[in-house]
Scaffold this motif. Structure first.
Motif, short mmCIF file in Angstrom:
data_model
loop_
_atom_site.label_atom_id
_atom_site.label_comp_id
_atom_site.label_asym_id
_atom_site.label_seq_id
_atom_site.Cartn_x
_atom_site.Cartn_y
_atom_site.Cartn_z
N TYR A 122 -6.93 3.21 4.17
CA TYR A 122 -6.09 3.95 3.22
C TYR A 122 -6.98 4.56 2.14
O TYR A 122 -8.01 3.99 1.77
CB TYR A 122 -5.08 3.01 2.54
N ALA A 170 0.83 -1.20 0.00
CA ALA A 170 0.00 0.00 0.00
C ALA A 170 0.87 1.25 0.00
O ALA A 170 0.64 2.20 -0.77
CB ALA A 170 -0.93 -0.02 1.21
N GLU A 171 1.89 1.27 0.84
CA GLU A 171 2.77 2.44 0.92
C GLU A 171 3.54 2.63 -0.39
O GLU A 171 3.70 3.75 -0.87
CB GLU A 171 3.75 2.27 2.08
N PHE A 206 -0.80 4.67 -1.57
CA PHE A 206 -1.96 4.72 -0.68
C PHE A 206 -1.60 5.54 0.56
O PHE A 206 -0.50 5.39 1.12
CB PHE A 206 -2.39 3.32 -0.25
N HIS A 207 -2.52 6.39 1.00
CA HIS A 207 -2.28 7.28 2.14
C HIS A 207 -3.09 6.79 3.33
O HIS A 207 -4.32 6.61 3.24
CB HIS A 207 -2.69 8.71 1.77
N LEU A 208 -2.42 6.57 4.46
CA LEU A 208 -3.10 6.14 5.69
C LEU A 208 -3.93 7.30 6.24
O LEU A 208 -3.41 8.35 6.57
CB LEU A 208 -2.08 5.69 6.73
N LYS A 255 -6.36 6.17 -1.86
CA LYS A 255 -5.44 6.44 -2.96
C LYS A 255 -6.16 7.32 -3.97
O LYS A 255 -7.26 6.98 -4.43
CB LYS A 255 -4.95 5.17 -3.64
#
Length: 246
Positions: A241, A62-63, A67-69, A243
């Motif tokens: 997350y 994800a990172e 993707f943004h937490l 995105k």
């Protein structure tokens, strides 16, 4: 092969961009490629992903793919078998079912109650749109989306609400769900949140439901403490997350 994502018509219409969510809770290199291709084909602008917090490969993928937490999602669960008698009284406050005339006040409370949620921390959604999102959510709940909406009032004025959902045939057939809980800013810290939660638990028991879940944010310590005081225990931890595609 089934699609890896689901288009979300309501979110898309409300925010004015094409929004979808990833269906699995874990990623693999092959799956992330399928997700990105699907999003390109569907012209997705924003993709939600609710990830299992205990799977390192998922977090790393994800990172690595932008993707943004935006939130830590805590699910807490209450079990009637482990609890003592429920108390729903709170001084001069009254707990009762929703009435049609309550709606404008409840919408105002909802628009000011969820600033810890992922939509506000995303950075792409206007705060005013997020306020309206929750005001619309409580409106829909009062108009049939929820099975019960309880309201607490002081001096004849609504100052808080809680929404309750009976099992819908999916997942645990005996599990109730608390949806939204909100208390007016001027009434917070006076025990009304606990009154509402206990009132909801009492209502669920009257419906024959002995287990209830509620979801809150990892950054919302006040909500976590409220549910813990009412006998809830942490059941699951997941990561939200978002995105965004150019």
């Amino acid at each position: 092969m089934s699609n890896p994502c689901q288009f979300l018509p309501w979110d898309s219409q409300f925010f004015g961009v094409r929004i979808a969510r990833v269906l699995p809770g874990r990623l693999s290199p092959g799956l992330i490629e399928r997700i990105l291709v699907w999003c390109q084909e569907q012209a997705i602008a924003c993709l939600y992903f609710l990830a299992d917090s205990d799977h390192d490969e998922t977090v790393s993928l994800a990172e690595a793919h932008g993707f943004h937490l935006v939130d830590i999602r805590l699910t807490l669960q209450w079990d009637a078998r482990n609890q003592q008698e429920i108390t729903t009284s709170n001084g001069a406050a009254v707990l009762r079912p929703f009435q049609a005339g309550d709606l404008p006040v409840l919408q105002a409370i909802a628009g000011d109650s969820y600033h810890d949620s992922r939509f506000y921390f995303d950075g792409h959604f206007a705060p005013e749109a997020c306020d309206l999102f929750y005001a619309t959510w409580i409106k829909n709940s009062c108009e049939g989306y929820a099975d019960q909406v309880l309201v607490t009032e002081q001096e004849g004025q609504p100052v808080g609400f809680i929404t309750c959902h009976l099992p819908n045939g999916q997942g645990n057939p005996a599990l109730g769900q608390i949806g939204l809980v909100g208390v007016a800013a001027q009434a917070r810290g006076s025990g009304l949140g606990r009154m509402l939660v206990n009132g909801a638990l009492d209502w669920f028991q009257q419906q024959g439901i002995s287990q209830v879940q509620v979801v809150t944010q990892g950054r919302n310590l006040a909500a976590q403490r409220l549910y813990q005081r009412c006998g809830f225990l942490t059941h699951n931890v997941q990561l939200w997350y978002h995105k965004w595609f150019k």
